[in-house]
Design a protein around this motif. Structure first.
Motif, PDB file in Angstrom:
ATOM      1  N   ALA A 103       3.705   0.832  -8.206  1.00 55.59           N
ATOM      2  CA  ALA A 103       3.455   1.606  -6.982  1.00 55.59           C
ATOM      3  C   ALA A 103       2.115   1.229  -6.362  1.00 55.59           C
ATOM      4  O   ALA A 103       1.986   1.113  -5.140  1.00 55.59           O
ATOM      5  CB  ALA A 103       3.504   3.100  -7.290  1.00 55.59           C
ATOM      6  N   ALA A 104       1.106   1.041  -7.218  1.00 54.51           N
ATOM      7  CA  ALA A 104      -0.214   0.671  -6.709  1.00 54.51           C
ATOM      8  C   ALA A 104      -0.174  -0.692  -6.023  1.00 54.51           C
ATOM      9  O   ALA A 104      -0.769  -0.890  -4.957  1.00 54.51           O
ATOM     10  CB  ALA A 104      -1.225   0.661  -7.848  1.00 54.51           C
ATOM     11  N   LYS A 105       0.533  -1.649  -6.625  1.00 54.28           N
ATOM     12  CA  LYS A 105       0.637  -2.970  -6.023  1.00 54.28           C
ATOM     13  C   LYS A 105       1.461  -2.927  -4.741  1.00 54.28           C
ATOM     14  O   LYS A 105       1.142  -3.610  -3.763  1.00 54.28           O
ATOM     15  CB  LYS A 105       1.257  -3.945  -7.019  1.00 54.28           C
ATOM     16  CG  LYS A 105       0.404  -4.207  -8.244  1.00 54.28           C
ATOM     17  CD  LYS A 105      -0.920  -4.851  -7.863  1.00 54.28           C
ATOM     18  CE  LYS A 105      -0.736  -6.304  -7.453  1.00 54.28           C
ATOM     19  NZ  LYS A 105      -2.033  -6.967  -7.141  1.00 54.28           N
ATOM     20  N   LEU A 106       2.513  -2.123  -4.731  1.00 53.32           N
ATOM     21  CA  LEU A 106       3.321  -2.006  -3.521  1.00 53.32           C
ATOM     22  C   LEU A 106       2.492  -1.414  -2.386  1.00 53.32           C
ATOM     23  O   LEU A 106       2.606  -1.840  -1.225  1.00 53.32           O
ATOM     24  CB  LEU A 106       4.554  -1.157  -3.803  1.00 53.32           C
ATOM     25  CG  LEU A 106       5.635  -1.153  -2.711  1.00 53.32           C
ATOM     26  CD1 LEU A 106       7.028  -1.133  -3.328  1.00 53.32           C
ATOM     27  CD2 LEU A 106       5.480   0.028  -1.767  1.00 53.32           C
ATOM     28  N   ALA A 107       1.641  -0.432  -2.718  1.00 54.04           N
ATOM     29  CA  ALA A 107       0.820   0.216  -1.690  1.00 54.04           C
ATOM     30  C   ALA A 107      -0.139  -0.757  -1.022  1.00 54.04           C
ATOM     31  O   ALA A 107      -0.436  -0.635   0.172  1.00 54.04           O
ATOM     32  CB  ALA A 107       0.042   1.385  -2.303  1.00 54.04           C
ATOM     33  N   THR A 108      -0.624  -1.740  -1.773  1.00 48.19           N
ATOM     34  CA  THR A 108      -1.579  -2.692  -1.199  1.00 48.19           C
ATOM     35  C   THR A 108      -0.930  -3.982  -0.716  1.00 48.19           C
ATOM     36  O   THR A 108      -1.341  -4.553   0.302  1.00 48.19           O
ATOM     37  CB  THR A 108      -2.674  -3.032  -2.236  1.00 48.19           C
ATOM     38  OG1 THR A 108      -2.064  -3.560  -3.413  1.00 48.19           O
ATOM     39  CG2 THR A 108      -3.483  -1.794  -2.584  1.00 48.19           C
ATOM     40  N   ASP A 109       0.093  -4.448  -1.439  1.00 48.95           N
ATOM     41  CA  ASP A 109       0.646  -5.763  -1.141  1.00 48.95           C
ATOM     42  C   ASP A 109       1.633  -5.771   0.030  1.00 48.95           C
ATOM     43  O   ASP A 109       1.715  -6.756   0.767  1.00 48.95           O
ATOM     44  CB  ASP A 109       1.341  -6.339  -2.376  1.00 48.95           C
ATOM     45  CG  ASP A 109       0.343  -6.738  -3.454  1.00 48.95           C
ATOM     46  OD1 ASP A 109      -0.873  -6.596  -3.211  1.00 48.95           O
ATOM     47  OD2 ASP A 109       0.778  -7.175  -4.531  1.00 48.95           O
ATOM     48  N   VAL A 110       2.388  -4.694   0.200  1.00 42.05           N
ATOM     49  CA  VAL A 110       3.351  -4.678   1.305  1.00 42.05           C
ATOM     50  C   VAL A 110       2.638  -4.721   2.663  1.00 42.05           C
ATOM     51  O   VAL A 110       3.000  -5.533   3.529  1.00 42.05           O
ATOM     52  CB  VAL A 110       4.304  -3.470   1.198  1.00 42.05           C
ATOM     53  CG1 VAL A 110       5.121  -3.307   2.480  1.00 42.05           C
ATOM     54  CG2 VAL A 110       5.241  -3.649   0.009  1.00 42.05           C
ATOM     55  N   PRO A 111       1.608  -3.887   2.910  1.00 42.31           N
ATOM     56  CA  PRO A 111       0.887  -4.033   4.185  1.00 42.31           C
ATOM     57  C   PRO A 111       0.284  -5.424   4.361  1.00 42.31           C
ATOM     58  O   PRO A 111       0.270  -5.967   5.478  1.00 42.31           O
ATOM     59  CB  PRO A 111      -0.199  -2.952   4.097  1.00 42.31           C
ATOM     60  CG  PRO A 111       0.360  -1.931   3.172  1.00 42.31           C
ATOM     61  CD  PRO A 111       1.125  -2.711   2.154  1.00 42.31           C
ATOM     62  N   ALA A 112      -0.204  -6.014   3.255  1.00 39.21           N
ATOM     63  CA  ALA A 112      -0.795  -7.352   3.350  1.00 39.21           C
ATOM     64  C   ALA A 112       0.261  -8.396   3.709  1.00 39.21           C
ATOM     65  O   ALA A 112       0.008  -9.303   4.515  1.00 39.21           O
ATOM     66  CB  ALA A 112      -1.478  -7.712   2.039  1.00 39.21           C
TER      67      ALA A 112
END
Length: 457
Positions: A278-287
């Motif tokens: 979830a933490a990676k999805l929160a940062t990586d999807v916007p990127a």
């Protein structure tokens, strides 16, 4: 349109319904609960204070507000502010508007949705437009409130727990109501040359907004142009902000659920670590989105909520994220759902999580048509001088007024509500938001001038 409208007043509890005012403008609606002072008992009426006079170089337009109406509108706005209602629940607000318009000799019709209404004003207060082939000008106001507490220390603070007019819809509503009362007087005196439609719309704050449902009621039948305002706490009272082209952004809602088998935090290598996923999805999807769309499109995904787990030593089986996607460019907005789906799937797959994506379409950008924008500029200059019109930037906020502009040309102005003496900005969607009530007068002046100038087309 009429077959999709309801002629009855929505049922409300009698003690909460504002009492009918007399035909003159000296009476104010009565609706405040007995334990709180009525808005008209306030020692001052800031909204009745006159701003500097208009432009002496422009020919004076009819439709000036009498002092009694100025005071009544401030009291009406305060009454709405004390009794906010959420989207599609605006029964009391609808009833108050219907009663006051009827007192002015008009024939408002409640939408078949149960809340919201339309009211046509024809020259001479006729029941039909004198020229059926001539398109009408529509003036739209949104009437719903927000599910947040009102934290202001004022006599007209919300009386409803966790409900507040924190986006200025009470100001928009009162400005269009006041415009209707002024135009009714002009029509009665033979000084209104063309028909005007007032549109009080429910549920602006709900995605995809109340506008699509209202459009199904046929409210744009016979309309050639539509105008609106939105409170802007960054613009000083007495001014409006204008721009031609896009003035708001598209806004959608994104919800993601990640699933996995769960496990013990001592053995994350044997399961799917959903918190990390979830933490990676929160940062990586916007990127990822930022690299798959032209940067000039202004596409931004921002998370507002992340939730997962119940104990420090248990890897959960579910994680939830929700946020909003906003976009300045209409073409990029149309491709956004597919881009978000692909990015979520890629990041979730890297961590072995199973994603479920709910993508809720919101609203497209409000794109001001040049002719309608110029009409607002001329109207404001006629009332208060050219210096009362300032430029404004495109914001990332969303507004369902955009749906009307998919059908007819129109424009939205940013209505200044900042008190000159205040050095901090009371932002929208905050519990302490308030407006300088003189903005109501400015809104009425703007709309009445626009209606009269539009008639000269």
């Amino acid at each position: 349109m009429n077959e999709l409208l309801s002629s009855h007043t929505p049922e409300v509890d009698a003690p909460d319904t504002p009492a009918a005012a007399a035909p003159d403008h000296s009476r104010t609606p009565q609706a405040a609960p007995p334990e709180r002072p009525h808005p008209s008992d306030a020692p001052q009426f800031p909204g009745a204070e006159r701003l500097p006079a208009g432009n002496p170089e422009m020919p004076e337009l009819p439709g000036a507000l009498p002092e009694s109406l100025r005071r009544e509108l401030v009291a009406f706005r305060r009454d709405l502010h004390m009794h906010p209602e959420l989207g599609n629940q605006e029964f009391r607000t609808t009833s108050a508007l219907k009663a006051r318009l009827e007192q002015a000799g008009l024939a408002p019709q409640v939408l078949s949705l149960g809340t919201g209404l339309v009211c046509d004003i024809h020259p001479g207060l006729a029941s039909e437009p004198p020229s059926p082939d001539r398109p009408m000008l529509a003036l739209r106001a949104d009437i719903d409130a927000l599910p947040i507490p009102d934290t202001k220390d004022v006599g007209y603070r919300s009386t409803v727990p966790d409900r507040a007019h924190a986006c200025g819809h009470d100001v928009h509503t009162t400005a269009v109501l006041g415009t209707g009362l002024v135009l009714a007087d002009l029509a009665r005196a033979g000084a209104l040359p063309c028909s005007v439609r007032l549109l009080f719309q429910p549920a602006e704050e709900l995605l995809p907004g109340g506008a699509p449902d209202v459009l199904e009621c046929g409210v744009l039948d016979g309309v050639g142009r539509i105008l609106a305002v939105h409170c802007d706490p960054r613009v000083e009272v007495g001014q409006i902000g204008l721009r031609s082209g896009a003035i708001t952004s598209a806004a959608d809602r994104v919800e993601v659920a990640l699933m996995g088998p769960g496990g013990h935090t001592a053995r994350p290598h044997l399961t799917t670590d959903l918190v990390t996923a979830a933490a990676k999805l929160a940062t990586d999807v916007p990127a990822l989105l930022a690299r798959r769309v032209d940067a000039r499109a202004g596409l931004a995904l921002t998370w507002g909520r992340i939730a997962s787990g119940h104990a420090c030593n248990v890897i959960p089986q579910r994680a939830d994220l929700s946020g909003t996607l906003r976009c300045l460019d209409l073409d990029s907005w149309r491709t956004a759902p597919d881009l978000v789906h692909a990015a979520v799937d890629e990041v979730a797959a890297l961590h072995g999580a199973k994603p479920e994506l709910t993508y809720v379409r919101g609203v497209p950008p409000v794109v001001n048509e040049p002719g309608a924008t110029q009409l607002l500029q001329r109207a404001m200059a006629a009332r208060r001088g050219a210096e009362a019109v300032v430029g404004t930037e495109q914001s990332l906020g969303g507004e369902d007024f955009s749906w009307y502009l998919e059908h007819v040309p129109g424009a939205m102005a940013r209505l200044g509500v900042r008190r000159p003496e205040e050095h901090r900005t009371r932002d929208l969607h905050q519990g302490d938001f308030d407006a300088d009530e003189r903005a109501v007068t400015v809104g009425v002046e703007l709309f009445t001038a626009a209606a009269l100038l539009d008639a000269a087309r």
